[in-house]
Design a protein around this motif. Structure first.
Motif, short mmCIF file in Angstrom:
data_model
loop_
_atom_site.label_atom_id
_atom_site.label_comp_id
_atom_site.label_asym_id
_atom_site.label_seq_id
_atom_site.Cartn_x
_atom_site.Cartn_y
_atom_site.Cartn_z
N ASN A 10 5.79 -22.78 5.76
CA ASN A 10 4.42 -23.23 5.93
C ASN A 10 3.63 -22.97 4.67
O ASN A 10 3.49 -21.82 4.25
CB ASN A 10 3.80 -22.50 7.13
N VAL A 20 10.39 -24.82 1.19
CA VAL A 20 9.83 -26.09 0.73
C VAL A 20 9.80 -26.11 -0.80
O VAL A 20 10.17 -27.12 -1.42
CB VAL A 20 8.42 -26.29 1.31
N GLY A 42 9.22 -28.54 6.16
CA GLY A 42 7.93 -27.95 6.49
C GLY A 42 8.01 -27.05 7.69
O GLY A 42 8.79 -26.11 7.73
#
Length: 78
Positions: A10, A20, A42
């Motif tokens: 996140n 990510v 994500g």
């Protein structure tokens, strides 16, 4: 070979979306053979099941609490 390199995390929470960011960097810096896919997952969770289905291998990049020092690579199998 059908391989997925999946980065999760996140961008707004304290893990700073390490998975990510790893997938972003791999996509910028390297070219991969056909059959190897990079995916920014994500925080999609269950929505990633279809992307993971029928893969020979999945490499998941994420931050986890393992009790080890920060930066330790943890390998999970099975």
């Amino acid at each position: 070979m059908n391989t997925l390199i999946l980065g999760v995390g996140n961008l707004l929470l304290s893990d700073e979306a390490v998975g990510v960011r790893i997938v972003e960097a791999l996509g910028r810096e390297y070219r991969f053979a056909p059959g190897i896919e990079l995916l920014d997952g994500g925080t999609a969770g269950m929505e990633l099941l279809e992307a993971m289905a029928s893969r020979d291998h999945i490499i998941l990049a994420d931050a986890v609490r393992s009790g080890n020092p920060p930066g330790t690579v943890v390998t999970l199998q099975g």
